[in-house]
Design a protein around this motif. Structure first.
Motif, PDB file in Angstrom:
ATOM      1  N   LEU A  40       0.827  -1.219   0.000  1.00  0.00           N
ATOM      2  CA  LEU A  40       0.000   0.000   0.000  1.00  0.00           C
ATOM      3  C   LEU A  40       0.851   1.255   0.000  1.00  0.00           C
ATOM      4  O   LEU A  40       0.579   2.211  -0.695  1.00  0.00           O
ATOM      5  N   GLN A  41       1.897   1.211   0.806  1.00  0.00           N
ATOM      6  CA  GLN A  41       2.627   2.460   1.061  1.00  0.00           C
ATOM      7  C   GLN A  41       3.754   2.715   0.091  1.00  0.00           C
ATOM      8  O   GLN A  41       4.153   3.852  -0.099  1.00  0.00           O
ATOM      9  N   PHE A  48      -2.202   6.502  -4.347  1.00  0.00           N
ATOM     10  CA  PHE A  48      -2.904   7.003  -3.158  1.00  0.00           C
ATOM     11  C   PHE A  48      -2.553   8.450  -2.858  1.00  0.00           C
ATOM     12  O   PHE A  48      -3.376   9.216  -2.369  1.00  0.00           O
ATOM     13  N   ALA A 228     -12.937  16.850   5.471  1.00  0.00           N
ATOM     14  CA  ALA A 228     -13.925  15.897   4.982  1.00  0.00           C
ATOM     15  C   ALA A 228     -15.326  16.471   4.975  1.00  0.00           C
ATOM     16  O   ALA A 228     -16.195  15.983   4.272  1.00  0.00           O
TER      17      ALA A 228
ATOM     18  N   GLN B 244     -10.913   5.708   2.673  1.00  0.00           N
ATOM     19  CA  GLN B 244     -10.145   6.831   3.200  1.00  0.00           C
ATOM     20  C   GLN B 244      -8.920   6.342   3.964  1.00  0.00           C
ATOM     21  O   GLN B 244      -7.856   6.946   3.895  1.00  0.00           O
ATOM     22  N   LYS B 246      -7.218   3.663   3.406  1.00  0.00           N
ATOM     23  CA  LYS B 246      -6.215   3.215   2.451  1.00  0.00           C
ATOM     24  C   LYS B 246      -5.532   4.406   1.778  1.00  0.00           C
ATOM     25  O   LYS B 246      -4.332   4.380   1.518  1.00  0.00           O
ATOM     26  N   ILE B 247      -6.333   5.440   1.501  1.00  0.00           N
ATOM     27  CA  ILE B 247      -5.743   6.633   0.877  1.00  0.00           C
ATOM     28  C   ILE B 247      -4.708   7.246   1.813  1.00  0.00           C
ATOM     29  O   ILE B 247      -3.593   7.566   1.415  1.00  0.00           O
ATOM     30  N   LEU B 249      -3.111   5.858   4.305  1.00  0.00           N
ATOM     31  CA  LEU B 249      -1.998   4.938   4.459  1.00  0.00           C
ATOM     32  C   LEU B 249      -1.085   4.999   3.251  1.00  0.00           C
ATOM     33  O   LEU B 249       0.127   5.170   3.365  1.00  0.00           O
ATOM     34  N   GLY B 250      -1.732   4.864   2.092  1.00  0.00           N
ATOM     35  CA  GLY B 250      -0.967   4.775   0.852  1.00  0.00           C
ATOM     36  C   GLY B 250      -0.216   6.042   0.539  1.00  0.00           C
ATOM     37  O   GLY B 250       0.883   6.012  -0.007  1.00  0.00           O
ATOM     38  N   SER B 251      -0.815   7.179   0.925  1.00  0.00           N
ATOM     39  CA  SER B 251      -0.153   8.425   0.565  1.00  0.00           C
ATOM     40  C   SER B 251       1.074   8.680   1.446  1.00  0.00           C
ATOM     41  O   SER B 251       1.800   9.631   1.227  1.00  0.00           O
ATOM     42  N   GLY B 252       1.293   7.827   2.425  1.00  0.00           N
ATOM     43  CA  GLY B 252       2.465   7.997   3.281  1.00  0.00           C
ATOM     44  C   GLY B 252       3.777   7.728   2.557  1.00  0.00           C
ATOM     45  O   GLY B 252       4.768   8.396   2.772  1.00  0.00           O
ATOM     46  N   GLN B 264      -4.653  13.763   5.433  1.00  0.00           N
ATOM     47  CA  GLN B 264      -5.893  12.991   5.408  1.00  0.00           C
ATOM     48  C   GLN B 264      -6.511  12.850   6.786  1.00  0.00           C
ATOM     49  O   GLN B 264      -7.695  13.038   6.989  1.00  0.00           O
ATOM     50  N   PHE B 269     -10.797  13.500   7.043  1.00  0.00           N
ATOM     51  CA  PHE B 269     -11.307  12.557   6.059  1.00  0.00           C
ATOM     52  C   PHE B 269     -11.476  11.205   6.721  1.00  0.00           C
ATOM     53  O   PHE B 269     -12.271  10.393   6.317  1.00  0.00           O
ATOM     54  N   ALA B 283       0.895   5.913   9.686  1.00  0.00           N
ATOM     55  CA  ALA B 283       1.330   5.469   8.355  1.00  0.00           C
ATOM     56  C   ALA B 283       1.463   6.641   7.405  1.00  0.00           C
ATOM     57  O   ALA B 283       2.342   6.688   6.561  1.00  0.00           O
ATOM     58  N   GLU B 284       0.571   7.621   7.544  1.00  0.00           N
ATOM     59  CA  GLU B 284       0.625   8.754   6.634  1.00  0.00           C
ATOM     60  C   GLU B 284       1.792   9.676   6.973  1.00  0.00           C
ATOM     61  O   GLU B 284       2.492  10.155   6.095  1.00  0.00           O
ATOM     62  N   MET B 340      -5.882  -1.821   6.898  1.00  0.00           N
ATOM     63  CA  MET B 340      -5.223  -2.022   5.613  1.00  0.00           C
ATOM     64  C   MET B 340      -6.118  -2.753   4.625  1.00  0.00           C
ATOM     65  O   MET B 340      -5.661  -3.187   3.566  1.00  0.00           O
TER      66      MET B 340
END
Lengths: 639, 382
Positions: A40-41, A48, A228, B244, B246-247, B249-252, B264, B269, B283-284, B340
Motif C-alpha cells: 500500500l505504502q 494514493f 472531509a 479513506q 487506504k488513501i 496509508l498509501g499516501s504515506g 488525510q 477525512f 502510516a501517513e 489495511m
C-alpha cells in the motif's frame, strides 16, 4: 494440583512446542501485514498520494466582475451588486436531511426549495455546487455563516449579480443578463469554463448580449484545502480573474429617461443622434420593462404578461421596429429627382388632389388639391401629388439609390439585438421577393414612403442627420471600452448638391416654422434652437377612414423627423408613434420636447416654446415621471 | 502451588522483585504507548488536548497498576481467575440491561471516573480462567471431549453476550483468544481442524442465509462484509472508512509526509482518527518506515512474552502469558488488517496506541499478570 516432575517437564515441553508454533504463526502473520503495508505504502504510493490530493484540494472558479456600463457622462447603467447565497456540493451532502431541516429552521427554506435541491443534487456532478438559497438578506446570510459547524457541507458564498439602477430606461439598449442556460451553452462553439459557474450571468439582450465577450472578463482560480466536511481549512492558491472591460455608451441617461417618460404609454420609439459624430444620444422604445426581472429569472407570469401585451414591450422598436416612413420619405424622393436633374428647385407642379397613373387614381391627402407648388411648398404642405410626379420622373432606381445614400435599407454595425435593416425596395428586390415586375404604381407609393418602403426609427434619424450635414453619418453606440475611445466611423462627405440640399432643408424648415407648415404648432420659439423637420403619417390599412373611428391597431402610424438648431445642426430626432394618428399632431410635439431636452441637457425652459402653448407644456412636464427635473443647468452625476 | 513448595526460596521477595521485572517488556510497552502519544498530539493539530494528555495520564496510571499487579505472586491471580470471570460475566449481563449505548453499541458502564467496558475485562478474565483450568486439569485429560467442552462453553457464553451488544470485534477477540489458550495448553490438533472446517461451513451458511428469514447477522454486519469485499462500491457510504484509510496509508509512501503533516487524518477525512484508525495517521505521517517500526515494536513484545512463557515452568504462568500475548496480538493484527483492508471494519482499537481509557488500563493490568508470572516463575535450585 500437584504434578510430578515428569508431568511438569512434559507440560513445559508441550507448551514450548505450541508456543513456538504460535509465535511462528504470529510473526508470519505480522510479516504478511508488513508486506501489505509495503504494497500500500510503497508500491501504490503514487496512486494514493494522488487520491489524497484530490481528497483535500478543491479547485473552484472565481467569477470575474462583469464590466460596468456607463452613459456618456459616466452615470452607471449596469452595475454589479453583491448577493449572498448558500450552496452545497453532492460530495459534501451526506447529511443533507439534517442540513435542510436546520436551514428550514434558520432561514425558512421552503419545502419546494428543498425538493429542488434534492433533485438538482441528484443530477449534479460531485463537486458542482447546487444553490440552496439565493439572494439572501444579510441577516439570513450571517445566520447561516454563524451556524457553519451545524451545517456540514453548506458553503456560504458572496456572489455578484447584475443590477440596472435605471430600471426600465435602458431595457432595450443595455439589455439584460440572465443565468446561463443549457441552450446558451449549446449555441457556443467553445464554452468558456466561466459559464459552468452556477448562476453565472450571461448577456441575453442588447449591449449585454452583443458585447458579452468584452464584458464577461476572465475566470480566476481558487485552490483550497478542505476537510472531509467540505469546510475550507485554508486557501492554497488564488489567481484573481480579470474583470470584464467597462463600456461607456454614447447615450445620455437623462435624455433617454426623458424620452421614455415622454413617450409614456404609447407604443412608440424615438431616437436622438448627434449629427456630427453619429453618436446615439438616446434611443427610446415604449413600453419598456425592468431588466432586473430577467436577471433574477423572470416568472412565467410576468413573462407572458410582457409577451401578450399588444404594445410589445420586449423588442427595441428603435432598431427592431420597421415602419412605412410615410411623408418623412419625401426628402429622399425630392433629392432623387433633383440630383437626377428631373426637376429644378423652383419648378412647380400642379396638385389637383389626385393623379391618374396606369389606370389607377392616386390621391393626395388633401382631396381638394394644393394647386401649384414648388419643392419647398410641397414639403411644407406635404403634398403627395408632387411626389407622384417626382416618382415618375426619377424612377424607383434613382429613389432607392438616394434612399440608400441617406442610410435607409442599411444595417448598422451596432451592439444591439435584432437590428432590422428596414427595406429600400427596387425592381430587382420585387422580382426576387414578390416574383412580380415592378409597376409604376409601386414607384408612386414608394415616393411618399408607403408601399414596400420600411425604415426603422434609427434609420430615419440617420437619414435626417445626413440631410442636415451632407455627410455620411454612421451611428455609434459605444463611446469607449475600458477608457479607450472608439473611433467615429463615417463622417465623410455625402456629395449631395449643396444647393439642392438647401431647398430640401428650407422645405423642412417651413414645415415647422411657416405658419402654413404641417408642424407649425410644434415650432420652437427660441431663435437659437429653431428646428427643421418633416411630418409623416403612414397608413396601416388601405382605405381612408377617420382615425378616430377605427380600432387602435388599425390607426395610422405618426412619424416625425427633425434636426436642430437649423443654423448649426447638433441633433437629429426621429419619432414614431405606432397607431398614433397624425404625424403633425402626435409625433411632432414629442419630437420638439425631446429635441429641446437634448439641446438643453435638461427639462427645457418654457421660453423655448411659443407663448400660447406654455401653459399646456408646463402642465405636461409637471406630470412627467422624470428622474431629474432640474431645468437648464447641465449638472451630471459622475460614477 | 507447585512452585510454592519447591521453589519459594529462590523467588525474589520484597522490593527486590522490581529488579526481576521483564524490563525489556516495560520499555517496549512504553515505546508503543509513546507512538500513541505522538499520534494523538498530531491528530489534535499539535495539541496535548483533548487526547494526548489524558492518554499519558492513563498510561502512567496503567504502568503503576502493572507494577503493583506484578508484585503480587502469580498464584494469587490464578486463585482469583474464577472470581474475575464471574464478576466480568455479571458486568456483561449488567450492561445488557443498564449499559450506555455508545457508538451504536451498548458497551460500557459509566463509573464516573472512567467508562468501563466489561467486555475488556472479560478478555483477560477468560484467558486467566482458561489458564487456571488447564493448570488444574491433568494433562492426560486435556484432549478428552468432555474436558474440551467445558472451556468451549466458558468461551462461548460471554462471546454470545458480547455479540448481542453488538460488538463483533470483541467477540472475535474472545473466541480467538480463548482458542489460542486451549491450543497452547495442548488440546489436540483435531479439534482445531474440526473448528476451522466448521467455521468455513458457518461462513457459507452466513452468506447463504442472507435475505432469508433465518438471517444470521445484522444487516449492518452484512454491509460491512460487502464493503470489505468491495470498498469502492460505495465510497461515500459504507466503504468510506476503508477507502479513506487506504488513501491515508498509501499516501504515506516510504518516509511519510512528516510529523504533523498528514493531511488525510488531520482534515477529518478519516473517521475515528484518534481511536480505531489511529494507525493511518502514523502510516501517513511516518510512512512505511514508521508503520513498520510500530509492527516491529509489537513483534518485540510478542517475542519477549513468548520467551518468558517458554522459560516458565509454571503451567498457569506460561499459559496466561501466552493467552495475554495472543489477545494482544489479535488486537493489533485485527486492527491493522482492518485498516489495511484485509478484514472488515469490526471496531478493534490499536492496543496502547488508540485513545481509550479502559482498553489501555485493562491491557496494562494484563501485562501486570505477565510480569507477575515472569517475576514469580519457578527457578532452579542451583
Amino acid at each position: 494440583m500437584k504434578r510430578t516432575p515428569i508431568e511438569n517437564a512434559s507440560s513445559a515441553k508441550r507448551i514450548t512446542r505450541r508456543a513456538l508454533f504460535l509465535g511462528g504463526s504470529q510473526i508470519a502473520f505480522m510479516g504478511l501485514l508488513g508486506i501489505r503495508m509495503r504494497y500500500l505504502q510503497v508500491d501504490q504510493a503514487d496512486k494514493f498520494r494522488l487520491l489524497a490530493e484530490e481528497n483535500r484540494i478543491k479547485d473552484s472558479l472565481l467569477a470575474p466582475a462583469r464590466g460596468l456600463i456607463y452613459d456618456r457622462s459616466g452615470t452607471v447603467l449596469a452595475e454589479n451588486e453583491q448577493t449572498f447565497r448558500v450552496v452545497i456540493r453532492k460530495e459534501d451532502s451526506s447529511e443533507l436531511d439534517a442540513v435542510l431541516l436546520k436551514l428550514e429552521e434558520l432561514i425558512g427554506i421552503t419545502p419546494e426549495d428543498q425538493a429542488r435541491v434534492r433533485k438538482e443534487l441528484k443530477d449534479a456532478g460531485p463537486s458542482a455546487p447546487v444553490i440552496i438559497a439565493d439572494r439572501l438578506s444579510w441577516e439570513d446570510f450571517s445566520t447561516v455563516s454563524a451556524n457553519g459547524p451545524a451545517l456540514p457541507g453548506v458553503t456560504p458564498e458572496v456572489g455578484l449579480s447584475r443590477y440596472y439602477p435605471l430600471h426600465n430606461d435602458f431595457a432595450h439598449l443595455v439589455g439584460y443578463v440572465g443565468p446561463v442556460s443549457s441552450y446558451d451553452i449549446s449555441k457556443m462553439e467553445t464554452v468558456d469554463p466561466l459559464y459552468k459557474i452556477p448562476k453565472f450571468q450571461l448577456g441575453k439582450f442588447g449591449v449585454e448580449a452583443k458585447l458579452e465577450d468584452t464584458l464577461k472578463g476572465k475566470a480566476g482560480l481558487r485552490r483550497v484545502e478542505q476537510n472531509a466536511y467540505g469546510r475550507i481549512i485554508r486557501e492554497l492558491d488564488r489567481q484573481e480573474g480579470q474583470p470584464g472591460a467597462n463600456i461607456q455608451l454614447t447615450v445620455d441617461h437623462k435624455v433617454q429617461n426623458f424620452i421614455q417618460a415622454r413617450l409614456g404609454g404609447e407604443s412608440a420609439s424615438a431616437v436622438v443622434i448627434d449629427v456630427e459624430t453619429g453618436d446615439i444620444i438616446a434611443a427610446g422604445s415604449t413600453p419598456a420593462f425592468d431588466p432586473n426581472l430577467f436577471v433574477r429569472g423572470i416568472s412565467s407570469k410576468d413573462y407572458s404578461a410582457l409577451l401578450e401585451n399588444d404594445h410589445r414591450p420586449l423588442p427595441a422598436k428603435s432598431v427592431q421596429g420597421s415602419y412605412p416612413p410615410g411623408s418623412t420619405f419625401k426628402m429622399v424622393s425630392a433629392l432623387a429627382a433633383l440630383e437626377a436633374g428631373e426637376v429644378a428647385p423652383d419648378e412647380t407642379v400642379r396638385c389637383l388632389g389626385h393623379v391618374e397613373v396606369g389606370g389607377r387614381r392616386f390621391h393626395c391627402w388633401k382631396r381638394a388639391g394644393h394647386g401649384n407648388l414648388n419643392l419647398v411648398g410641397s414639403l411644407r404642405h406635404s403634398c403627395d401629388v408632387f411626389y407622384y410626379e417626382m416618382a415618375q420622373r426619377a424612377g424607383i432606381e434613382k429613389i432607392a439609390e438616394m434612399g440608400r445614400r441617406l442610410g435607409l435599407g442599411e444595417t448598422y454595425d451596432l451592439p444591439l439585438s435584432g437590428i432590422n435593416s428596414g427595406l429600400m425596395p427596387d425592381k430587382q428586390w420585387k422580382l426576387a421577393n414578390r416574383g412580380a415586375e415592378w409597376v409604376v404604381g409601386d414607384s408612386l407609393n414608394a415616393a411618399i414612403g408607403q408601399g414596400f418602403v420600411l425604415a426603422t426609427p434609427l434609420q430615419l434619424a440617420v437619414m435626417t442627420a445626413r440631410l442636415a450635414t451632407n455627410r455620411e453619418v454612421i451611428p455609434r453606440l459605444v463611446k469607449s471600452i475600458d477608457g479607450v475611445e472608439q473611433p467615429v466611423r463615417g463622417g465623410g462627405p455625402l456629395g449631395l448638391n449643396e444647393n439642392m440640399l438647401r431647398s430640401v432643408r428650407q422645405g423642412m424648415f417651413e414645415v415647422v416654422n411657416s405658419n402654413r407648415g404641417t408642424a407649425f404648432r410644434s415650432r420652437i420659439a427660441d431663435e437659437a434652437m429653431r428646428m427643421a423637420g418633416k411630418t409623416g403619417t403612414s397608413q396601416v390599412r388601405s382605405a381612408v377612414v377617420n382615425n378616430n373611428n377605427v380600432p387602435w391597431e388599425q390607426r395610422d402610424h405618426a412619424l416625425f423627423v427633425s434636426f436642430a438648431p437649423v443654423e448649426a445642426p447638433r441633433y437629429a430626432v426621429s419619432v414614431v408613434v405606432e397607431h398614433g394618428g397624425g404625424g403633425s399632431s402626435v409625433a411632432a410635439p414629442i419630437a420638439r420636447d425631446i429635441m429641446l431636452f437634448a439641446l438643453h441637457g435638461a427639462v427645457p425652459p418654457l421660453e423655448a416654446y411659443p407663448s400660447s402653448q406654455r401653459g399646456t407644456i408646463q402642465e405636461r412636464f409637471r406630470t412627467l415621471p422624470l428622474i431629474d427635473r432640474e431645468t437648464g443647468a447641465d449638472e451630471r452625476s459622475q460614477a | 502451588m507447585s512452585y510454592l513448595e519447591s521453589t519459594l526460596k529462590t523467588v525474589p521477595t520484597g522490593i527486590a522483585k522490581v529488579l526481576y521485572l521483564n524490563w525489556a517488556l516495560v520499555l517496549l510497552l512504553s515505546a508503543v504507548a509513546s507512538v500513541g502519544f505522538l499520534m494523538l498530539y498530531s491528530n489534535a493539530g499539535g495539541s496535548f488536548q483533548p487526547w494526548a494528555e489524558p492518554q499519558m495520564k492513563r498510561f502512567a496510571l496503567g504502568m503503576i497498576a502493572m507494577m503493583m499487579i506484578a508484585m503480587v505472586p502469580i498464584w494469587f491471580w490464578r486463585n482469583i481467575a474464577g472470581l474475575a470471570y464471574i464478576i466480568s460475566f455479571i458486568l456483561l449481563i449488567f450492561v445488557e440491561f443498564f449499559g450506555h449505548v455508545g457508538m451504536g453499541a451498548q458497551r460500557w458502564i459509566d463509573l464516573g471516573f472512567m467508562k468501563l467496558q466489561p467486555s475488556e475485562l472479560m478478555k483477560i478474565a477468560l484467558v486467566m480462567l482458561l489458564a487456571a483450568y488447564y493448570d488444574w486439569l491433568p494433562l492426560e485429560k486435556v484432549s478428552r471431549p468432555l474436558w474440551v467442552a467445558i472451556p468451549v462453553a466458558l468461551i462461548l457464553v460471554p462471546t454470545f453476550l458480547v455479540l448481542k451488544q453488538p460488538d463483533l470485534g470483541t467477540s472475535i477477540l474472545l473466541v480467538a483468544g480463548g482458542a489460542l489458550v486451549m491450543f497452547a495448553a495442548g488440546v489436540s490438533w483435531i479439534y482445531f481442524g474440526a473448528v476451522i472446517a466448521l467455521f468455513a461451513g458457518l461462513v457459507t451458511a452466513v452468506f447463504a442465509s442472507r435475505g432469508t428469514g433465518w438471517q444470521l447477522l445484522n444487516d449492518y454486519q452484512y454491509r460491512r462484509i460487502d464493503t470489505f469485499l468491495d470498498p469502492s462500491a460505495d465510497p461515500l457510504g459504507a466503504g468510506y472508512h476503508i477507502t479513506q484509510a487506504k488513501i491515508a496509508l498509501g499516501s504515506g509512501g516510504w518516509t511519510g509526509r512528516g510529523f504533523m503533516q498528514g493531511t488525510q487524518s488531520r482534515l477529518n477525512f478519516l473517521p475515528e482518527k484518534h481511536t480505531d484508525f489511529i494507525f493511518t495517521t502514523l502510516a501517513e505521517e511516518f510512512g512505511f518506515i514508521g508503520a513498520f517500526s510500530l509492527l516491529a515494536l509489537y513483534a518485540g513484545i510478542i517475542i519477549f512474552c513468548l520467551i518468558s512463557a517458554m522459560n516458565n515452568r509454571d503451567r498457569f504462568g506460561a499459559l496466561v502469558t501466552i493467552g495475554i500475548t495472543a489477545t494482544f496480538f489479535l488486537f493489533f493484527s485485527v486492527n491493522m488488517s482492518m485498516v489495511m483492508g484485509l478484514m472488515p471494519v469490526v471496531g478493534v482499537p490499536l492496543p496502547l496506541v488508540s485513545y481509550g481509557g479502559s482498553a489501555m488500563l485493562v491491557l496494562l493490568a494484563a501485562f501486570g499478570i505477565v510480569q507477575s508470572a515472569h517475576v514469580h516463575r519457578p527457578r532452579s535450585k542451583r
